[in-house]
Design an enzyme around this catalytic site. Structure first.
Site, PDB file in Angstrom:
ATOM      1  N   LYS A 185       0.833  -1.207   0.000  1.00  0.00           N
ATOM      2  CA  LYS A 185       0.000   0.000   0.000  1.00  0.00           C
ATOM      3  C   LYS A 185       0.878   1.273   0.000  1.00  0.00           C
ATOM      4  CE  LYS A 185      -3.415   2.866   1.182  1.00  0.00           C
ATOM      5  NZ  LYS A 185      -4.471   3.313   0.343  1.00  0.00           N
ATOM      6  N   LYS A 260       0.563  11.037   4.883  1.00  0.00           N
ATOM      7  CA  LYS A 260       0.817   9.944   5.836  1.00  0.00           C
ATOM      8  C   LYS A 260       1.398   8.731   5.108  1.00  0.00           C
ATOM      9  CE  LYS A 260      -2.484   7.239   7.119  1.00  0.00           C
ATOM     10  NZ  LYS A 260      -3.427   6.278   7.667  1.00  0.00           N
TER      11      LYS A 260
END
Ligand code: NAD
Length: 321
Positions: A185, A260
């Site tokens: 991811k 993030k």
């Protein structure tokens, strides 16, 4: 193969989790869903939509006491620690023996491995998986998420995981081992984040020189700068009608979430000694964009605005066919 799911727990029913939970309730008609979120409103919304089948729980421990399988979808590593490890209200306060625990949050690999280790040491028969997703809120709504599972394709729970996650997503990848779902991811978002910056900069150069961005996009599409970012998330407003940039950058994937995930990839690279030419500059760009009041809370392709991209270009081409 079909599985029976009587009791499922769902912790964190925010932008993503509420739709994922809703899809489970729609597709598993006999399931009872035990739900907890520190914010009451989204739990109440699910309870009133499914009054017979959703049970609101005061904390994660209560969810675990009632559920044989638990999904969590919270923002960051610190929240995942709270959900699993809080000494008075965490999942692991309940007896988690034989339970399947699936954390779909995008967090750092170290936290995920620590939670997995703690789970296994307290309850050797429990199984913990990292299973972050891509596809955004729309993918969560439409049940077309991609799941990146931190396990081997030969994991004994794989058939069940495919079946269950298939109610919320259309692609399920077993990434090889614990925490590798999170690595996959982070790598994807590192790459797509950089492509968004590069596309914005390249469009800026061409437009500053007088090119029509619609034409420039067509040329990119049939040359080597074509990308999913350009085709589905074009950072320049007014070229594709349906994308966030054409709607004031509303909707989509928030710039703070990109920051993030980008940071998680850069941290992973540093930990592994992988040389990055663009890591620090990408991180600085998304950090500054996230802190810019013109960009905060908007789709991450707002990096085009942050970089000074011309959003009012159409007037320059009004009289041109
Ligand atoms: P969100 O902030 O909308 O929802 C998170 C929910 O978790 C909130 O309702 C919050 O109240 C709840 N929560 C926080 N701490 C909790 C705790 N200790 N116990 C119980 N509930 C708690 O976030 P989101 O957009 O749904 O994202 C969730 C995760 O999915 C993040 O890790 C994010 O990076 C990832 N993700 C988001 C998107 C997206 O487009 N939004 C896409 C892919 C992945």
């Amino acid at each position: 193969m079909s599985f029976s799911y009587d009791t499922i727990g769902f912790i964190g029913v925010g932008s993503m989790g509420q739709h994922m939970a809703d899809n489970l309730l729609q597709k598993l008609e006999s399931v009872r869903l035990y739900v907890h979120d520190v914010s009451r409103a989204p739990v109440d919304a699910l309870c009133s939509k499914y009054p017979e089948r959703v049970v609101a729980c005061a904390n994660s421990q209560q969810v675990a006491e009632h559920s044989s399988l638990i999904l969590s979808m919270v923002p960051e590593g610190s929240h995942v620690r709270d959900v699993y490890l809080d000494p008075s209200t965490g999942i692991l306060v309940a007896d988690a023996s034989n339970k399947i625990l699936i954390d779909c949050s995008t967090i750092d690999a170290a936290t995920s491995l620590a939670v997995r280790e703690q789970t296994r040491s307290l309850y050797p028969t429990a199984s913990f998986y990292d299973a972050p997703v891509s596809g955004g809120v729309l993918g969560a709504q439409r049940a077309t998420l991609t799941f990146m599972l931190g396990c081997s394709p030969t994991d004994p729970n794989m058939p069940l995981l495919r079946d269950l996650l298939g109610k919320m997503g259309s692609n399920i990848f077993a990434c090889g081992g614990p925490s590798l779902g999170l690595v996959a991811k982070a790598c994807n978002n590192y790459c797509s984040g950089l492509i968004a910056i590069a596309t914005s900069e390249a469009m800026n150069i061409g437009m500053a020189a007088g090119m029509d961005p619609r034409l420039l996009k067509q040329i990119f599409d049939s040359s080597t700068a074509q990308s999913t970012i350009l085709d589905k998330w074009c950072p320049v407003p007014g070229i594709l009608p349906e994308v966030p940039s054409s709607n004031g950058y509303k909707g989509g994937f928030k710039v703070q979430l990109m920051r993030k995930d980008f940071g998680l990839a850069v941290d992973t690279a540093k930990r592994l000694g992988v040389r990055l030419a663009l890591g620090d500059v990408g991180l600085e760009t998304y950090t500054a964009a996230m802190n810019d009041p013109r960009c905060r809370d908007l789709d991450s392709r707002v990096v085009y605005r942050f970089l000074g991209g011309n959003e009012d270009w159409e007037k320059d081409f009004e009289n041109v066919d």
